[in-house]
Design an enzyme around this catalytic site. Sequence first.
Site, PDB file in Angstrom:
ATOM      1  N   GLU A   1     -22.269  37.487 -14.399  1.00 21.14           N
ATOM      2  CA  GLU A   1     -22.851  38.178 -13.244  1.00 21.14           C
ATOM      3  C   GLU A   1     -21.989  38.052 -11.990  1.00 21.14           C
ATOM      4  O   GLU A   1     -22.428  38.332 -10.879  1.00 21.14           O
ATOM      5  CB  GLU A   1     -24.265  37.651 -12.987  1.00 21.14           C
TER       6      GLU A   1
ATOM      7  N   GLN B   1     -30.159  28.102 -14.425  1.00 23.08           N
ATOM      8  CA  GLN B   1     -29.272  29.214 -14.766  1.00 23.08           C
ATOM      9  C   GLN B   1     -28.578  29.869 -13.572  1.00 23.08           C
ATOM     10  O   GLN B   1     -27.462  30.340 -13.689  1.00 23.08           O
ATOM     11  CB  GLN B   1     -30.081  30.271 -15.520  1.00 23.08           C
TER      12      GLN B   1
ATOM     13  N   ARG C   1     -29.577  42.880 -15.384  1.00 21.62           N
ATOM     14  CA  ARG C   1     -29.458  41.943 -16.508  1.00 21.62           C
ATOM     15  C   ARG C   1     -28.019  41.434 -16.524  1.00 21.62           C
ATOM     16  O   ARG C   1     -27.149  41.975 -15.860  1.00 21.62           O
ATOM     17  CB  ARG C   1     -29.755  42.633 -17.850  1.00 21.62           C
TER      18      ARG C   1
ATOM     19  N   LYS D   1     -37.528  43.987 -14.345  1.00 19.42           N
ATOM     20  CA  LYS D   1     -36.354  44.397 -15.120  1.00 19.42           C
ATOM     21  C   LYS D   1     -36.762  45.593 -15.975  1.00 19.42           C
ATOM     22  O   LYS D   1     -37.629  45.462 -16.847  1.00 19.42           O
ATOM     23  CB  LYS D   1     -35.901  43.254 -16.038  1.00 19.42           C
TER      24      LYS D   1
END
EC number: 4.2.1.11
Length: 426
Positions: free
Chosen positions: A204, A162, A369, A340
């Site tokens: 992101e 990812q 996130r 998180k």
Amino acid sequence: MKIEKIVAREILDSRGNPTVEVDVVLESGIMGRASVPSGASTGEHEALELRDGDKQRYGGKGVQKAVDNVNKIIAPKLIGMSSLNQRGIDYAMLALDGTKTKSNLGANAILGVSLAVAKAAASYLDLPLYRYIGGTNTYVMPVPMMNIINGGSHSDAPIAFQEFMIRPVGAPSFREGLRMGAEVFHALKKVLKDRGLSTAVGDEGGFAPNLEGTEDALNSIIAAIKAAGYEPGKDVMIGMDCASSEFYHDGIYDYTKFEGAKGKKRTAEEQIDYLEELINKFPIDSIEDGMSENDWEGWKKLTERIGDRCQLVGDDLFVTNVDFLAMGIEKGCANSILIKVNQIGSLTETLNAIEMAHRHGYTTVTSHRSGETEDATIADIAVATNSGQIKTGSLSRSDRMAKYNQLLRIEEELGDLAVYGYKRIK
């Protein structure tokens, strides 16, 4: 310092999806405001983010229920309480919810209030948020882990992993580390452009080009580090988030889910061999979620195999939860935890997880996130807890820059007392 008013509203995050924002107003008129992030790839044990499910509104992603829970259930309970009683307030909300996953009120409702209370209290005491949360011994500036190439659920590229991140560990300060990261990011843009690849950015702020695969992504980053004038493995290290729960099924790591016919199907043992092969071949010193959240045995073996020379970060494995972290510590799984705030849903529980990790010799990585807002609270939390590392996206998009810019301000305020994190955790 008593809470006089709590107001929640529905706002939009960086992906154009609704999220919760909360204002906490004290009797003195001082206000704290916080907004809540949300993830794209989520661990199955995370605290529940309450969504409305009404397909006629925001495709079912509205958060009006969570907003109503703050305004109608949480607010009446907390009004009159001291804003300085963070633990008391957080535990009052947990009791009010009554479930382990916060599924009654929603973690997004509870977290919004929790963070806004801390901000109001810090303002009341005229303290920066990091100093209020962390006390007098806060001095470590985090090494940024910058996600400059996206794969997996964060992109359409045929790569299972990812995130591919750069870690400017050779910098003398956060300011210089940020500059190094920005220069590598811009160098990577040129590397990709010269190959005729897309330089559009993902959720992101990282690039999501149509690369050949994992090694192509890593080689592109190394080319960019060199083009920016830095030495891979010395000035800049590479980190990866495999997010392997996303392609793990029935004991097999199935790369075909993201990589098509070119992807392999690997057993846990083969997955460990593959990760070891990558760290031997490339300057990788941090791997997140290298094994699936349900493959505890695989995690244990991976940690035994490469844990002495690579940071192994548990994200989906631990979901910022002390119960799962305690299990990991006992079994010898991972050596680091991703933090998180919205995975667990309150500031107090977040701080509990960080404290447990540090006590048992695990490093911590404070994290954003994929769905973010302009709220920069995690920058303060990273410094408050001497975390030493922060993961808050690439070097583009204001929702990511807000955190980096807040860290620049904090480092300036700390002056000579600031220590750049990597020296502490190496």
